[in-house]
Design a protein around this motif. Structure first.
Motif, PDB file in Angstrom:
ATOM      1  N   LEU A   1       1.801  13.182  -1.618  1.00 29.24           N
ATOM      2  CA  LEU A   1       2.000  11.864  -0.916  1.00 29.24           C
ATOM      3  C   LEU A   1       0.591  11.725   0.180  1.00 29.24           C
ATOM      4  O   LEU A   1       0.138  10.715  -0.106  1.00 29.24           O
ATOM      5  N   ILE A   2       0.269  12.815   0.565  1.00 29.13           N
ATOM      6  CA  ILE A   2      -0.908  12.685   1.562  1.00 29.13           C
ATOM      7  C   ILE A   2      -2.089  12.492   0.776  1.00 29.13           C
ATOM      8  O   ILE A   2      -2.900  11.758   1.030  1.00 29.13           O
ATOM      9  N   LEU A   3      -2.071  13.299  -0.242  1.00 25.38           N
ATOM     10  CA  LEU A   3      -3.599  12.954  -1.324  1.00 25.38           C
ATOM     11  C   LEU A   3      -3.515  11.479  -1.837  1.00 25.38           C
ATOM     12  O   LEU A   3      -4.603  10.821  -1.940  1.00 25.38           O
ATOM     13  N   ALA A   4      -2.176  11.053  -2.134  1.00 18.71           N
ATOM     14  CA  ALA A   4      -2.093   9.743  -2.652  1.00 18.71           C
ATOM     15  C   ALA A   4      -2.502   8.783  -1.438  1.00 18.71           C
ATOM     16  O   ALA A   4      -3.328   7.594  -1.699  1.00 18.71           O
ATOM     17  N   GLY A   5      -1.966   8.978  -0.294  1.00 19.78           N
ATOM     18  CA  GLY A   5      -2.371   8.081   0.858  1.00 19.78           C
ATOM     19  C   GLY A   5      -3.862   8.129   1.050  1.00 19.78           C
ATOM     20  O   GLY A   5      -4.400   6.840   1.314  1.00 19.78           O
ATOM     21  N   LEU A   6      -4.608   9.089   1.012  1.00 23.23           N
ATOM     22  CA  LEU A   6      -6.090   8.871   1.134  1.00 23.23           C
ATOM     23  C   LEU A   6      -6.641   8.336  -0.051  1.00 23.23           C
ATOM     24  O   LEU A   6      -7.720   7.459   0.319  1.00 23.23           O
ATOM     25  N   VAL A   7      -6.039   8.387  -1.350  1.00 23.76           N
ATOM     26  CA  VAL A   7      -6.634   7.651  -2.324  1.00 23.76           C
ATOM     27  C   VAL A   7      -6.472   5.953  -1.972  1.00 23.76           C
ATOM     28  O   VAL A   7      -7.585   5.090  -2.122  1.00 23.76           O
ATOM     29  N   VAL A   8      -5.321   5.578  -1.549  1.00 20.29           N
ATOM     30  CA  VAL A   8      -5.000   4.345  -1.441  1.00 20.29           C
ATOM     31  C   VAL A   8      -6.013   3.858   0.071  1.00 20.29           C
ATOM     32  O   VAL A   8      -6.478   2.354  -0.121  1.00 20.29           O
ATOM     33  N   SER A   9      -5.783   4.582   0.889  1.00 20.38           N
ATOM     34  CA  SER A   9      -6.610   4.415   2.199  1.00 20.38           C
ATOM     35  C   SER A   9      -8.303   4.168   1.799  1.00 20.38           C
ATOM     36  O   SER A   9      -8.851   3.000   2.035  1.00 20.38           O
ATOM     37  N   SER A  10      -8.822   4.857   1.091  1.00 22.09           N
ATOM     38  CA  SER A  10     -10.112   4.928   0.595  1.00 22.09           C
ATOM     39  C   SER A  10     -10.364   3.544  -0.439  1.00 22.09           C
ATOM     40  O   SER A  10     -11.407   2.967  -0.259  1.00 22.09           O
TER      41      SER A  10
ATOM     42  N   GLY B   1       0.779  -1.288  -0.031  1.00 24.48           N
ATOM     43  CA  GLY B   1       0.198   0.096   0.005  1.00 24.48           C
ATOM     44  C   GLY B   1       0.793   1.153   0.175  1.00 24.48           C
ATOM     45  O   GLY B   1       0.424   2.252  -0.733  1.00 24.48           O
ATOM     46  N   VAL B   2       1.875   1.319   0.885  1.00 19.04           N
ATOM     47  CA  VAL B   2       2.887   2.625   0.982  1.00 19.04           C
ATOM     48  C   VAL B   2       3.694   2.753  -0.378  1.00 19.04           C
ATOM     49  O   VAL B   2       3.734   3.839  -0.808  1.00 19.04           O
ATOM     50  N   VAL B   3       3.986   1.619  -1.006  1.00 18.28           N
ATOM     51  CA  VAL B   3       4.616   1.598  -2.307  1.00 18.28           C
ATOM     52  C   VAL B   3       3.835   2.038  -3.273  1.00 18.28           C
ATOM     53  O   VAL B   3       4.196   3.084  -4.143  1.00 18.28           O
ATOM     54  N   LEU B   4       2.425   1.803  -3.155  1.00 20.73           N
ATOM     55  CA  LEU B   4       1.578   2.361  -4.297  1.00 20.73           C
ATOM     56  C   LEU B   4       1.327   4.004  -4.033  1.00 20.73           C
ATOM     57  O   LEU B   4       1.060   4.701  -4.849  1.00 20.73           O
ATOM     58  N   THR B   5       1.334   4.150  -2.743  1.00 25.22           N
ATOM     59  CA  THR B   5       1.146   5.706  -2.266  1.00 25.22           C
ATOM     60  C   THR B   5       2.493   6.449  -2.818  1.00 25.22           C
ATOM     61  O   THR B   5       2.119   7.459  -3.447  1.00 25.22           O
TER      62      THR B   5
END
Length: 342
Positions: free
Chosen positions: A157-166, A138-142
């Motif tokens: 990075l923060i926005l990408a983290g929100l996408v992966v989390s969702s 998940g973090v690699v994808l972020t």
């Protein structure tokens, strides 16, 4: 400006570090004593004396202390210390007082891996491996989604983290919807709420070294975390490779977070409130804040572990207790600091 980081620090005495070491130990002894079968401190001391010296001891005490309570307490110590360290690192790297260990989607991705493992009827250890692997993926994808050459790479990075989390949460919800409501669904729901019930020495062997490794990496680079709290241009002018340093902190924090979640499920609030409590005690110099965060996080997590199995007939989920305890603490921090956590 870098001097301002240190000017505001409070004086750290040798006795403070004695307290930092003693606090988790004292709370761990207390956690060993309380439970459905209460024990006195004298019983615990006599048992360990006999157990370590090879003399005869009560097998019932061995079952309660060595096989049940001790692995849970060790797990609580390591997870609490790890999540507090990861929270401190993320808040420094992203210069965001609300940053938590799951800001890049690692918690949601690890939970998705655990859900898949439960649906496949895998063993506890295999579920732990799935959760750890998916958290790292998940973090690699972020990092891949948030890769940017612009100055707003942190925001990306923060926005990408929100996408992966969702996305991870959506897939986990879909799998829960298709799970057997009489068998798999309760197991999934209970795992996602967090529990120390799966704690064992075997699980610790897999994940504890990764958490300790992550803490060591962050400790070795802790002075750079102070510099990362400045603007990117100021950090570069001080000779810090911002992108490389950020990736190292993200890697170490991800190891900690994914490993913690793989052992006991989702744990909230610890990585958010503990670093702020430490800053209020010793200032913003992360060299001093880190050991305070480790001690406070480990102590609070062990206390929560003890409460989870004592306040009710059934064991309460970790996330419930961390929210009940963490929310009032966070409100108190807000009122005392006026939101100025740094």
């Amino acid at each position: 400006m870098i001097k301002e980081i240190f000017i505001k620090d409070k004086k750290i005495t040798a006795s403070s570090y004695v307290i930092l070491i003693s606090l988790p130990i004292l709370i761990s002894v207390l956690a060993l004593a309380i439970g459905r079968m209460p024990l006195s401190i004298r019983q615990i001391v006599d048992f360990f004396n006999a157990y370590l010296s090879g003399r005869d001891y009560d097998p019932m005490l061995e079952s309660v202390i060595i096989n049940v309570r001790l692995p849970r307490i060790i797990t609580g110590l390591i997870v609490g210390a790890g999540l507090s360290t990861a929270g401190l690192a993320f808040q420094g790297v992203f210069s965001n007082p609300l940053a938590t260990p799951d800001i890049l989607g690692v918690s949601s991705a690890a939970s998705l891996g655990a859900v898949i493992g439960i649906l496949l009827s895998l063993s506890t250890l295999s579920i732990q491996v799935f959760a750890l692997a998916f958290g790292l993926i998940g973090v690699v994808l972020t990092l891949y989604i948030g890769k940017s050459r612009t100055r707003s790479s942190t925001i990306m990075l923060i926005l990408a983290g929100l996408v992966v989390s969702s996305l991870s949460n959506a897939l986990a919800s879909l799998l829960k919807y298709t799970a057997d409501p009489t068998d798999k669904l309760p197991a999934i729901s209970y795992w996602l709420m967090g529990s120390f019930a799966r704690s064992s020495y075997k699980n610790l062997i897999l994940s504890a070294p990764l958490i300790i490794l992550g803490i060591i990496i962050i400790r070795l680079l802790i002075f750079r975390l102070n510099i990362m709290s400045l603007s990117e241009d100021e950090a570069k002018s001080l000779g810090v490779n911002v992108k490389k340093t950020r990736l190292i902190f993200i890697f170490a924090s991800t190891l900690i977070t994914a490993s913690s979640i793989s052992m006991c499920g989702q744990v909230g609030w610890i990585g958010l409130i503990i670093p702020h409590m430490a800053r209020m005690m010793v200032g913003a110099n992360n060299t001093h804040t880190l050991p305070f965060s480790i001690s406070l996080g480990a102590s609070l997590m062990v206390l929560i572990e003890a409460l989870s199995r004592t306040v009710s007939v059934i064991e309460l989920p970790i996330s419930v207790l961390t929210a009940i305890i963490g929310a009032p603490i966070f409100i108190s921090l807000i009122r005392k600091t006026g939101g100025g956590f740094n």
